[in-house]
Design a protein around this motif. Structure first.
Motif, PDB file in Angstrom:
ATOM      1  N   LEU B 141       0.843  -1.202   0.000  1.00  0.00           N
ATOM      2  CA  LEU B 141       0.000   0.000   0.000  1.00  0.00           C
ATOM      3  C   LEU B 141       0.881   1.256   0.000  1.00  0.00           C
ATOM      4  O   LEU B 141       0.539   2.258  -0.622  1.00  0.00           O
ATOM      5  CB  LEU B 141      -0.913   0.010   1.235  1.00  0.00           C
ATOM      6  N   ILE B 142       2.044   1.177   0.692  1.00  0.00           N
ATOM      7  CA  ILE B 142       2.912   2.356   0.789  1.00  0.00           C
ATOM      8  C   ILE B 142       3.450   2.790  -0.581  1.00  0.00           C
ATOM      9  O   ILE B 142       3.224   3.928  -1.004  1.00  0.00           O
ATOM     10  CB  ILE B 142       4.083   2.103   1.765  1.00  0.00           C
ATOM     11  N   PRO B 143       4.152   1.885  -1.329  1.00  0.00           N
ATOM     12  CA  PRO B 143       4.603   2.332  -2.661  1.00  0.00           C
ATOM     13  C   PRO B 143       3.442   2.667  -3.587  1.00  0.00           C
ATOM     14  O   PRO B 143       3.579   3.516  -4.475  1.00  0.00           O
ATOM     15  CB  PRO B 143       5.406   1.147  -3.186  1.00  0.00           C
ATOM     16  N   ALA B 144       2.289   2.022  -3.388  1.00  0.00           N
ATOM     17  CA  ALA B 144       1.133   2.344  -4.227  1.00  0.00           C
ATOM     18  C   ALA B 144       0.762   3.814  -4.065  1.00  0.00           C
ATOM     19  O   ALA B 144       0.457   4.508  -5.037  1.00  0.00           O
ATOM     20  CB  ALA B 144      -0.044   1.435  -3.866  1.00  0.00           C
ATOM     21  N   ILE B 145       0.825   4.307  -2.811  1.00  0.00           N
ATOM     22  CA  ILE B 145       0.524   5.725  -2.586  1.00  0.00           C
ATOM     23  C   ILE B 145       1.564   6.602  -3.263  1.00  0.00           C
ATOM     24  O   ILE B 145       1.234   7.572  -3.959  1.00  0.00           O
ATOM     25  CB  ILE B 145       0.520   6.051  -1.073  1.00  0.00           C
ATOM     26  N   LEU B 146       2.868   6.196  -3.084  1.00  0.00           N
ATOM     27  CA  LEU B 146       3.940   6.996  -3.663  1.00  0.00           C
ATOM     28  C   LEU B 146       3.791   7.121  -5.171  1.00  0.00           C
ATOM     29  O   LEU B 146       3.982   8.172  -5.754  1.00  0.00           O
ATOM     30  CB  LEU B 146       5.293   6.356  -3.347  1.00  0.00           C
ATOM     31  N   LEU B 147       3.467   6.031  -5.804  1.00  0.00           N
ATOM     32  CA  LEU B 147       3.437   6.018  -7.262  1.00  0.00           C
ATOM     33  C   LEU B 147       2.116   6.511  -7.828  1.00  0.00           C
ATOM     34  O   LEU B 147       2.073   7.116  -8.889  1.00  0.00           O
ATOM     35  CB  LEU B 147       3.713   4.603  -7.788  1.00  0.00           C
ATOM     36  N   PHE B 148       1.033   6.246  -7.126  1.00  0.00           N
ATOM     37  CA  PHE B 148      -0.265   6.551  -7.729  1.00  0.00           C
ATOM     38  C   PHE B 148      -1.082   7.558  -6.941  1.00  0.00           C
ATOM     39  O   PHE B 148      -2.221   7.833  -7.288  1.00  0.00           O
ATOM     40  CB  PHE B 148      -1.080   5.259  -7.897  1.00  0.00           C
ATOM     41  N   GLY B 149      -0.511   8.066  -5.853  1.00  0.00           N
ATOM     42  CA  GLY B 149      -1.244   9.056  -5.069  1.00  0.00           C
ATOM     43  C   GLY B 149      -2.315   8.401  -4.216  1.00  0.00           C
ATOM     44  O   GLY B 149      -2.354   7.188  -4.059  1.00  0.00           O
ATOM     45  N   LEU B 150      -3.211   9.232  -3.684  1.00  0.00           N
ATOM     46  CA  LEU B 150      -4.288   8.696  -2.856  1.00  0.00           C
ATOM     47  C   LEU B 150      -5.536   8.456  -3.712  1.00  0.00           C
ATOM     48  O   LEU B 150      -5.599   8.887  -4.855  1.00  0.00           O
ATOM     49  CB  LEU B 150      -4.617   9.681  -1.728  1.00  0.00           C
ATOM     50  N   GLY B 151      -6.509   7.730  -3.123  1.00  0.00           N
ATOM     51  CA  GLY B 151      -7.785   7.578  -3.820  1.00  0.00           C
ATOM     52  C   GLY B 151      -8.012   6.176  -4.341  1.00  0.00           C
ATOM     53  O   GLY B 151      -7.417   5.210  -3.864  1.00  0.00           O
ATOM     54  N   ASN B 152      -8.869   6.078  -5.388  1.00  0.00           N
ATOM     55  CA  ASN B 152      -9.228   4.731  -5.826  1.00  0.00           C
ATOM     56  C   ASN B 152      -8.220   4.079  -6.771  1.00  0.00           C
ATOM     57  O   ASN B 152      -8.242   2.871  -6.954  1.00  0.00           O
ATOM     58  CB  ASN B 152     -10.652   4.683  -6.400  1.00  0.00           C
ATOM     59  N   VAL B 153      -7.292   4.872  -7.360  1.00  0.00           N
ATOM     60  CA  VAL B 153      -6.305   4.246  -8.254  1.00  0.00           C
ATOM     61  C   VAL B 153      -5.344   3.330  -7.491  1.00  0.00           C
ATOM     62  O   VAL B 153      -5.193   2.160  -7.845  1.00  0.00           O
ATOM     63  CB  VAL B 153      -5.537   5.302  -9.070  1.00  0.00           C
ATOM     64  N   PRO B 154      -4.678   3.822  -6.427  1.00  0.00           N
ATOM     65  CA  PRO B 154      -3.817   2.891  -5.687  1.00  0.00           C
ATOM     66  C   PRO B 154      -4.625   1.739  -5.098  1.00  0.00           C
ATOM     67  O   PRO B 154      -4.103   0.630  -4.944  1.00  0.00           O
ATOM     68  CB  PRO B 154      -3.210   3.751  -4.586  1.00  0.00           C
ATOM     69  N   MET B 229      -8.042   2.626   3.645  1.00  0.00           N
ATOM     70  CA  MET B 229      -6.989   3.265   4.433  1.00  0.00           C
ATOM     71  C   MET B 229      -6.129   4.195   3.605  1.00  0.00           C
ATOM     72  O   MET B 229      -5.458   5.071   4.139  1.00  0.00           O
ATOM     73  CB  MET B 229      -6.086   2.201   5.037  1.00  0.00           C
ATOM     74  N   ILE B 230      -6.055   3.931   2.264  1.00  0.00           N
ATOM     75  CA  ILE B 230      -5.288   4.855   1.428  1.00  0.00           C
ATOM     76  C   ILE B 230      -6.240   5.730   0.627  1.00  0.00           C
ATOM     77  O   ILE B 230      -5.958   6.136  -0.486  1.00  0.00           O
ATOM     78  CB  ILE B 230      -4.298   4.109   0.511  1.00  0.00           C
ATOM     79  N   GLY B 231      -7.377   5.965   1.226  1.00  0.00           N
ATOM     80  CA  GLY B 231      -8.256   6.988   0.681  1.00  0.00           C
ATOM     81  C   GLY B 231      -9.238   6.525  -0.356  1.00  0.00           C
ATOM     82  O   GLY B 231      -9.854   7.349  -1.032  1.00  0.00           O
ATOM     83  N   ALA B 232      -9.406   5.205  -0.521  1.00  0.00           N
ATOM     84  CA  ALA B 232     -10.397   4.748  -1.481  1.00  0.00           C
ATOM     85  C   ALA B 232     -11.782   4.961  -0.889  1.00  0.00           C
ATOM     86  O   ALA B 232     -12.029   4.612   0.261  1.00  0.00           O
ATOM     87  CB  ALA B 232     -10.181   3.275  -1.798  1.00  0.00           C
ATOM     88  N   PRO B 233     -12.700   5.578  -1.665  1.00  0.00           N
ATOM     89  CA  PRO B 233     -14.042   5.788  -1.147  1.00  0.00           C
ATOM     90  C   PRO B 233     -14.824   4.479  -1.144  1.00  0.00           C
ATOM     91  O   PRO B 233     -14.406   3.513  -1.775  1.00  0.00           O
ATOM     92  CB  PRO B 233     -14.643   6.774  -2.145  1.00  0.00           C
ATOM     93  N   GLY B 234     -15.917   4.434  -0.401  1.00  0.00           N
ATOM     94  CA  GLY B 234     -16.760   3.248  -0.434  1.00  0.00           C
ATOM     95  C   GLY B 234     -17.102   2.747   0.955  1.00  0.00           C
ATOM     96  O   GLY B 234     -16.916   3.446   1.964  1.00  0.00           O
ATOM     97  N   LEU B 235     -17.612   1.510   0.998  1.00  0.00           N
ATOM     98  CA  LEU B 235     -18.061   0.936   2.265  1.00  0.00           C
ATOM     99  C   LEU B 235     -16.920   0.823   3.265  1.00  0.00           C
ATOM    100  O   LEU B 235     -17.115   0.976   4.471  1.00  0.00           O
ATOM    101  CB  LEU B 235     -18.670  -0.448   2.021  1.00  0.00           C
ATOM    102  N   GLY B 236     -15.712   0.556   2.755  1.00  0.00           N
ATOM    103  CA  GLY B 236     -14.553   0.442   3.642  1.00  0.00           C
ATOM    104  C   GLY B 236     -14.330   1.707   4.435  1.00  0.00           C
ATOM    105  O   GLY B 236     -14.017   1.671   5.637  1.00  0.00           O
ATOM    106  N   SER B 237     -14.502   2.838   3.769  1.00  0.00           N
ATOM    107  CA  SER B 237     -14.247   4.096   4.467  1.00  0.00           C
ATOM    108  C   SER B 237     -15.297   4.347   5.548  1.00  0.00           C
ATOM    109  O   SER B 237     -15.022   4.989   6.562  1.00  0.00           O
ATOM    110  CB  SER B 237     -14.178   5.260   3.471  1.00  0.00           C
ATOM    111  N   VAL B 238     -16.502   3.813   5.321  1.00  0.00           N
ATOM    112  CA  VAL B 238     -17.531   3.916   6.369  1.00  0.00           C
ATOM    113  C   VAL B 238     -17.098   3.143   7.606  1.00  0.00           C
ATOM    114  O   VAL B 238     -17.156   3.637   8.736  1.00  0.00           O
ATOM    115  CB  VAL B 238     -18.893   3.374   5.849  1.00  0.00           C
ATOM    116  N   VAL B 239     -16.609   1.899   7.350  1.00  0.00           N
ATOM    117  CA  VAL B 239     -16.139   1.077   8.463  1.00  0.00           C
ATOM    118  C   VAL B 239     -14.960   1.754   9.162  1.00  0.00           C
ATOM    119  O   VAL B 239     -14.886   1.816  10.388  1.00  0.00           O
ATOM    120  CB  VAL B 239     -15.738  -0.333   7.972  1.00  0.00           C
TER     121      VAL B 239
END
Lengths: 397, 276
Positions: B141-154, B229-239
């Motif tokens: 998840l860490i390099p995913a943020i570095l390379l793709f930023g926050l949100g649903n792409v990483p 946790m890396i900013g993807a919207p959806g049900l996870g963020s509700v939890v």
């Protein structure tokens, strides 16, 4: 014309086949090569050829390399060395496209476990070979339909393989191989998975089909009876080597070595025809008060030039020819004095094969005698018809 | 056991800072952009469509591939998501699951086919899959943020890493399970490799491949939740919000929504396998 010609074909399974091949050519034994290098010699310098229209059987026990050999012929397994000529063309050296073309046009194959495509209907299975050649659907279904009819499966075109019995599945396998209209059929233990009755039926039908279609058949089996029944010629394999090639008679009569003779010894005795199977009831002359003239009349009635003579207890006395009978009548001699007594007497359980030589040399029919009593006679004609027709037909005549 | 020092942390960071980000940054940015367009497109499509229409379509699909029971469950589940105002969050999760499953399948199945037909490929692929399946997801998840930023792409990328292995493995397994004599028969009649593959191997491997896709989808759903946790919207963020505010009720509300999605997706794909 030679349809298939196999020369010095060798297959070695293992890490370094070329090294194994060198040792093999130096005369090393298969067992030593396995023990020292871990490589298995599957087929060892096999050579044979199959004529167009011939039914050629390769027979051997499991592990003898026969299934490997048939897969080398269409290169489902890559040979280590040697050549396989199909219509004169070496399949071993063909490029990918030529190989595929040869398999499509010239080689059909039938498998022991049928190898049917479970997700395709009978019709789609049979049409598979044509489908991959790009034959149009209408045309390929027409041709598939014809070979389905050839094997007697009409009505089952839309069934799936798992809905059919083993015998019917193998008919599908056979139809699939026929649909391509290739000259050569490779059959790997095609009937070994079937129960005995179905198996016999399939063997008979295959012989019929071959008569009708004139295919060249290379047939693998571990069953000597099957080999003897089907093969125009038979090759016997042991340990990857072909130890003898010949017709059924040649192999039965002159086994090339102990291995073959052990094999042949196991031929089911009940299937071997014996004198009692082919003998006929003769016209006999009973030796009593009636003299030579009565014997001549009997010969006239039977349309024969000789007659077997027995006493009241049916004890075999000898053969009376018409010349001798007339002679005896003219000179008023007793029949006993003119009987030919050195007639070949054979016992009822003499195998037919042993009668060949005797029958060829004998001037008169052979007398089948048991405990001195005449049971019947065997003529040259009945030996031959017995061999041609087989046991069932003769005994039911 | 401390015989020498292995500065993996330092090396990795220097590699990322000095080479990965400056040199490949643009490349990853462009991937990121197109992925974002894709995920957003799917999300918008799901959100623009009136929920009633979507539910009707889903009910029909459930009915066709599974049965009345599932169709009823889809209806009740949708009513639940609507009544707790989680429809939008659910659709965002579904979009991530759909996109990452698609990518997993599009890449995973061909790789699985290659691994089944080529030994070298199998030897390369196997350790990579082991790595993907056992490496804790937070680590990438860490390099995913570095390379793709926050949100649903990483989130999609991380989900792809996590969910692809079953698609590859089940494809390989399915092809290797095709009986040898059937493959031999196909070759003996002169099939090309390609004909062997799409006329014989793939159709016979289909149940296994579909089971792989089902597993991929389930893993994608579970990862889509973690990815909040890396900013993807959806049900996870509700939890996640429920966790961070110690709001048990909110956590349960979101959690039940995830269960509804899981059951519906699982049963529909399983139904697809059976219909085959």
């Amino acid at each position: 014309m030679k349809k298939i010609e196999v020369n010095n074909l060798t297959k070695i399974f293992g890490s370094n086949p070329q090294q194994g091949l060198k040792r093999l050519l130096n005369g090393d034994q298969k067992e030593d090569i396995l023990a020292e290098t871990g490589m298995t010699v599957g087929v060892n310098q096999a050579s044979f050829s199959v004529e167009a229209g011939e039914f050629f059987v390769i027979m051997g026990l499991s592990g003898s390399g026969k299934s490997t050999l048939i897969r080398l012929v269409n290169r489902l397994i890559e040979p280590t060395s040697g050549e396989v000529l199909i219509d004169g063309q070496n399949i071993v050296e063909m490029g990918k496209n030529d190989l595929i073309e040869t398999r499509r046009k010239k080689l059909g194959m039938v498998f022991q476990q049928f190898g049917l495509f479970p997700h395709r209907t009978v019709l789609q299975n049979v049409a598979y070979g044509l489908e991959i050649q790009g034959v149009k659907k209408e045309e390929r279904n027409k041709r598939a339909q014809k070979s389905i009819e050839d094997v007697g499966l009409q009505g089952y075109e839309q069934s799936y393989p798992k809905e059919l019995s083993g015998g019917m599945q193998q008919r599908v396998g056979l139809a699939r191989a026929l649909a391509n209209d290739s000259d050569i059929l490779l059959m790997d233990e095609a009937f070994s998975a079937l129960d005995p009755l179905i198996r016999k039926e399939m063997q008979d039908e295959l012989l019929n089909l071959q008569n009708k279609l004139g295919k060249t058949i290379l047939f693998i089996t571990h069953d000597l009876d099957e080999a003897l029944k089907l093969g125009d010629r038979i090759a016997i394999m042991k340990n990857g080597e072909i130890v003898q090639v010949g017709t059924a008679d040649e192999i039965l009569e002159n086994p090339a070595n102990e291995y073959v003779s052990n094999f042949v010894k196991d031929v089911d005795r009940s299937k071997v025809l014996m004198a009692s199977h082919v003998m006929k009831k003769p016209a006999v002359h009973m030796m009593d008060k009636s003299g030579a003239l009565a014997a001549v009349r009997k010969m006239e009635d039977a349309g024969a030039s000789s007659i077997f003579v027995v006493d009241k207890e049916n004890n075999f006395k000898g053969l009376l020819t018409i010349d001798n009978a007339i002679d005896a009548y003219k000179k008023d001699m007793a029949i006993e004095t003119v009987l030919i007594e050195d007639i070949h007497e054979i016992s009822p359980d003499t195998p037919l094969n042993d009668l060949f030589g005797v029958a060829v040399e004998a001037k008169y029919p052979l007398a089948v005698v048991e405990n001195g009593k005449l049971l019947g006679i065997v003529s040259r004609v009945s030996i031959l018809s017995g061999l041609v027709l087989g046991k069932e037909e003769v005994t039911t005549l | 056991m401390n015989y020498f020092t292995l500065p993996i942390e330092e090396w990795t960071n220097r590699f990322v800072d000095d080479w990965l980000l400056p040199v490949t940054g643009d490349f990853f940015d462009s991937i990121s952009d197109s992925l974002r367009t894709f995920v957003d497109g799917v999300t918008n499509l799901l959100l623009i469509t009136p929920p009633e229409v979507l539910v009707l379509i889903l009910v029909l699909i459930a009915w066709k591939f599974s049965g009345k029971g599932l169709a009823l469950f889809v209806l009740l589940g949708s009513l639940y998501l609507g009544s707790v105002e989680l429809w939008e969050a659910a659709m965002q999760t579904v979009a991530i699951v759909i996109v990452s499953t698609l990518i997993s399948v599009i890449i995973g199945i061909p790789v699985g086919i290659l691994a089944a037909t080529n030994k070298t490929m199998a030897n390369i692929v196997r350790p990579i899959l082991d790595f993907m399946q056992t490496l804790p997801s937070f680590v990438y998840l860490i390099p995913a943020i570095l390379l793709f930023g926050l949100g649903n792409v990483p989130a999609v990328i991380a989900t792809f890493v996590f969910a692809t292995p079953p698609a590859v493995r089940m494809t390989t397994l399915g092809i290797l399970q095709v009986p040898a004599d059937v493959v031999e028969a196909s070759k003996a009649f002169g099939s090309t490799k390609w004909q062997l593959l799409y006329k014989v191997q793939l159709p016979l491997a289909m149940p296994s491949i579909m089971a792989g896709i089902n597993q991929t989808m389930m893993l994608a759903l579970s990862m889509a939740v973690i990815a909040s946790m890396i900013g993807a919207p959806g049900l996870g963020s509700v939890v996640l919000e429920g966790i961070s505010t110690v709001n048990v009720g909110l956590g349960l509300t979101g959690g039940l929504g995830i269960v509804v999605l899981a059951i519906v997706m699982d049963r529909i794909t399983q139904g697809l396998v059976r219909k085959k």
